[in-house]
Design a protein around this motif. Structure first.
Motif, short mmCIF file in Angstrom:
data_model
loop_
_atom_site.label_atom_id
_atom_site.label_comp_id
_atom_site.label_asym_id
_atom_site.label_seq_id
_atom_site.Cartn_x
_atom_site.Cartn_y
_atom_site.Cartn_z
N ASP A 161 0.83 -1.20 0.00
CA ASP A 161 0.00 0.00 0.00
C ASP A 161 0.86 1.25 0.00
O ASP A 161 0.66 2.17 -0.81
CB ASP A 161 -0.93 -0.02 1.22
N LEU A 162 1.85 1.31 0.88
CA LEU A 162 2.73 2.48 0.95
C LEU A 162 3.66 2.57 -0.25
O LEU A 162 4.01 3.67 -0.70
CB LEU A 162 3.55 2.43 2.24
N ARG A 163 4.05 1.39 -0.77
CA ARG A 163 4.99 1.36 -1.90
C ARG A 163 4.39 2.03 -3.14
O ARG A 163 5.09 2.71 -3.91
CB ARG A 163 5.35 -0.10 -2.20
N TYR A 164 3.10 1.89 -3.32
CA TYR A 164 2.48 2.42 -4.55
C TYR A 164 1.59 3.63 -4.29
O TYR A 164 0.86 4.07 -5.19
CB TYR A 164 1.69 1.31 -5.25
N ARG A 165 1.64 4.16 -3.07
CA ARG A 165 0.83 5.34 -2.77
C ARG A 165 1.50 6.58 -3.36
O ARG A 165 2.71 6.79 -3.22
CB ARG A 165 0.66 5.50 -1.26
N ASP A 166 0.73 7.43 -4.01
CA ASP A 166 1.28 8.65 -4.61
C ASP A 166 1.85 9.56 -3.53
O ASP A 166 1.25 9.74 -2.47
CB ASP A 166 0.21 9.39 -5.41
N GLU A 167 3.00 10.17 -3.83
CA GLU A 167 3.67 11.13 -2.95
C GLU A 167 3.92 10.56 -1.54
O GLU A 167 3.91 11.28 -0.55
CB GLU A 167 2.86 12.42 -2.85
N SER A 168 4.11 9.29 -1.50
CA SER A 168 4.38 8.63 -0.22
C SER A 168 5.87 8.77 0.14
O SER A 168 6.74 8.59 -0.71
CB SER A 168 4.01 7.15 -0.31
N ARG A 169 6.16 9.09 1.41
CA ARG A 169 7.55 9.14 1.86
C ARG A 169 8.18 7.75 1.75
O ARG A 169 9.35 7.61 1.42
CB ARG A 169 7.62 9.63 3.31
N PHE A 170 7.41 6.74 2.10
CA PHE A 170 7.92 5.38 2.03
C PHE A 170 8.29 5.01 0.60
O PHE A 170 9.30 4.35 0.36
CB PHE A 170 6.86 4.40 2.58
N ARG A 171 7.48 5.45 -0.36
CA ARG A 171 7.78 5.17 -1.77
C ARG A 171 9.11 5.78 -2.17
O ARG A 171 9.91 5.15 -2.88
CB ARG A 171 6.65 5.72 -2.65
N SER A 172 9.38 6.99 -1.71
CA SER A 172 10.66 7.64 -2.00
C SER A 172 11.82 6.84 -1.40
O SER A 172 12.87 6.69 -2.02
CB SER A 172 10.67 9.06 -1.45
N MET A 173 11.63 6.34 -0.18
CA MET A 173 12.66 5.55 0.46
C MET A 173 12.94 4.26 -0.30
O MET A 173 14.09 3.85 -0.48
CB MET A 173 12.24 5.22 1.91
N VAL A 174 11.88 3.60 -0.79
CA VAL A 174 12.03 2.37 -1.56
C VAL A 174 12.77 2.64 -2.86
O VAL A 174 13.69 1.89 -3.25
CB VAL A 174 10.66 1.73 -1.84
N GLU A 175 12.41 3.73 -3.52
CA GLU A 175 13.05 4.06 -4.81
C GLU A 175 14.52 4.41 -4.61
O GLU A 175 15.35 4.09 -5.47
CB GLU A 175 12.31 5.22 -5.47
N MET A 176 14.88 5.02 -3.47
CA MET A 176 16.28 5.34 -3.20
C MET A 176 17.11 4.07 -3.05
O MET A 176 18.30 4.05 -3.35
CB MET A 176 16.39 6.20 -1.95
N GLN A 177 16.47 2.99 -2.58
CA GLN A 177 17.18 1.72 -2.41
C GLN A 177 17.00 0.82 -3.64
O GLN A 177 17.42 -0.35 -3.60
CB GLN A 177 16.70 1.00 -1.15
N SER A 178 16.39 1.36 -4.68
CA SER A 178 16.24 0.65 -5.94
C SER A 178 15.54 -0.70 -5.77
O SER A 178 15.97 -1.72 -6.30
CB SER A 178 17.60 0.45 -6.62
#
Length: 600
Positions: free
Chosen positions: A582-599
């Motif tokens: 849910d957090l991984r694909y939520r728009d403008e989510s802080r968690f999504r940014s964290m996941v993308e930074m770790q590729s």
């Protein structure tokens, strides 16, 4: 007056830790001193019995007449053999009393040492976590090991000092009864000497306080140096630490040297001062007052012993002042630790079955710096797996410390199965917790004892051995343990120095799995593991889902894909919550940014 105040103060401190039994020492001391003084005084009727004509009763002092009456009552007044036998009996009795006194002092000292170390260790075990983090390890080691030992030896010095006080008074009292003019002069000189020593005692006590404080500083530096040995040696950065240790040692040895100089001065003064005083006083007594020789001879012996006891009294008091810093430090530490004991509730918790809940919980280490956690509201249902993520300093570890009740919310509540944390019997809660932190906790013992924490001998207890091996297999540690020279009986060294970082972490995890907790906390538990080991550990953690409550703090987000709920923390607040997907694909989510930074 200051000396009397010091004696009363230290007497109260010793009484606090020894109890009323210490007064028996003083009773035995008084009895020993009286027997010794009385034995020497019996030399007077012995000398008079040896003379062809004894003195007339009219010329005798009150003490002489009382002695004569006692000996006549015993039927030995005119018998040198009888008097000698009586003197022998008195000194044998004095020896027995002295032996009883010394033996009982030894018993009290050993009990004092045992009680001090045990009580202080127990107090440290129950101290508030915030008090612990405000101190350093060197301070605690110094107090419980070195300062307690000095406190222990200080009681011997204190007892010796009081023994000499009673002995001195006894000698002077008997001498005063025989020839009061001679005694008054000697006592006057003794008081002058005692007054001169007061300044020396203040000086020695201040040195003792500085010495005790410096020992804490040196211990801190030594502990830090030894714990960081690998880093310091491999990077050649020991220069600054060495200069600090060297300077601390210089100060410490300087204080010790000055204490020894003061002690040497007192010892050197003892014999010559006593002899010169006695010779001068006898000369005055014979030439000016024309007193008889026999009483003067006995008084001479009494006063020589008395002056020796007086100087020894000063030496004893000085030795006590040498250790005064330790006495004060240990006593103050007891008061501080007892003042900072963890508040303990009375509600014993059953195994966790409902939830862990925060209601508007706020916490700060220092109010001037603002709260570390603010208005935390969340519920962790029992037997679920949750993860807390966020940047360093977001408050994740502090939140865990609240869950374990190491820290308490300053505002709001923490509820365990509906019970507020301040009402909980802490042992009943913490016995349900397994905790794997970033800092591995490994003891200098065997692999088996590190896993089961000395629950028994796996060579003799087959069921225990199976539990230990099962926990090691679940932590993916069994294969490397089997490759060690002695397998599960291999000693790992101080803080597990003979193991790699990943092996230490897996051993740590095995211990917590052996405990079979209801709540398992994993604070970056897989950060020191290689990819393969991390995968195995992750499989073990995933296998625990539904069996126990698992709370994970993670920076590597790949390790929390299968958790039930993720909480994202930022500046002490929960800013997002939901499942990983849910957090991984939520728009403008802080968690999504964290996941993308770790590729991911």
């Amino acid at each position: 007056m200051r000396t009397i105040q010091d004696i009363v103060r230290y007497l109260r401190i010793y009484r606090r830790y020894i109890g009323r039994r210490m007064y028996l020492v003083f009773v035995l001391t008084v009895a020993t001193a009286l027997a010794q003084g009385f034995g020497i005084t019996l030399l007077l009727p012995l000398l008079q019995a040896s003379q062809t004509t004894s003195g007339s009763p009219e010329n005798m002092s009150t003490a002489e007449r009382l002695l004569q009456d006692l000996l006549q009552w015993m039927g030995i007044a005119d018998s040198m053999t009888g008097i000698l036998g009586f003197i022998a009996v008195v000194f044998i009795g004095k020896g027995l009393l002295q032996f009883a006194n010394g033996g009982y002092q030894g018993y009290l000292q050993s009990r004092l040492l045992r009680e001090l170390k045990r009580k202080l260790f127990d107090a440290y075990q129950r101290m508030d976590y915030r008090y612990y983090i405000e101190r350093n390890t060197g301070h605690f080691i110094n107090v419980i090991n070195q300062q307690v030992n000095l406190f222990f030896s200080s009681f011997s010095s204190f007892a010796s000092f009081l023994t000499q006080v009673v002995t001195t008074i006894s000698y002077f009292a008997f001498a005063f009864a025989i020839t009061w003019k001679f005694s008054l002069m000697a006592i006057g000189v003794g008081l002058i000497l005692f007054g001169l020593f007061r300044r020396l005692n203040v000086y020695v006590r201040e040195l003792s306080r500085k010495r005790s404080s410096e020992m804490s500083q040196l211990n801190k530096l030594l502990v830090q140096g030894l714990q960081s040995f690998k880093y310091i040696a491999s990077t050649n950065q020991g220069g600054h630490l060495r200069s600090g240790v060297t300077e601390s040692i210089r100060r410490l040895t300087h204080y010790i040297f000055r204490q020894r100089i003061a002690g040497a001065f007192t010892s050197a003064l003892k014999e010559p001062f006593s002899v010169l005083l006695i010779v001068g006083l006898i000369a005055i007594q014979v030439t000016v007052f024309e007193a008889p020789v026999a009483p003067i001879f006995v008084a001479l012996l009494l006063f020589h012993r008395g002056m020796q006891a007086l100087i020894s009294m000063q030496s004893g008091f000085q030795a006590m002042m040498d250790r005064a810093g330790a006495v004060e430090m240990v006593d103050d530490e007891f008061k501080e630790v007892q003042h900072h004991q963890e508040p303990q509730g009375e509600h014993r918790l059953a195994p966790l079955e409902s939830s862990i809940s925060f209601e508007n919980a706020t916490f700060s280490y220092d109010e001037s710096e603002g709260p570390v956690l603010r208005d935390i509201n969340l519920t962790i249902p029992a037997n679920t797996t949750v993860a807390f993520v966020g940047e360093s300093g977001a408050g994740k570890s502090t939140l865990v410390d609240l869950v374990t009740c190491m820290l308490k919310p300053q505002e709001g509540k923490l509820l365990i199965d509906g019970t507020p944390s301040n009402e909980i019997d802490l042992a009943s809660w913490r016995s349900q917790i397994g905790y794997v932190s970033q800092e591995t906790v490994v003891f200098d013992d065997t692999i088996a004892n590190n896993i089961c924490l000395w629950a028994g001998d796996i060579e003799e207890d087959e069921a225990l051995r199976e539990r230990v091996q099962d926990a090691a297999r679940r932590a993916h540690a069994d294969h490397f343990i089997q490759d060690l020279p002695d397998g599960y009986q291999t000693t790992v060294g101080d803080r597990g120095v003979r193991l790699s970082g990943g092996q230490r972490q897996r051993l740590f995890i095995a211990r917590e799995l052996f405990k079979q907790p209801n709540l398992l906390i994993l604070d970056e538990a897989t950060s020191a593991l290689d990819t393969e080991s991390e995968r195995y550990i992750q499989d073990s953690i995933d296998a625990l889902k539904g069996e126990m409550t698992v709370l994970i703090i993670a920076h590597r987000l790949s390790t929390i894909k299968n958790v039930d709920r993720v909480y994202v923390m930022e500046e002490g607040q929960v800013v997002e919550a939901g499942s990983y997907e849910d957090l991984r694909y939520r728009d403008e989510s802080r968690f999504r940014s964290m996941v993308e930074m770790q590729s991911l």
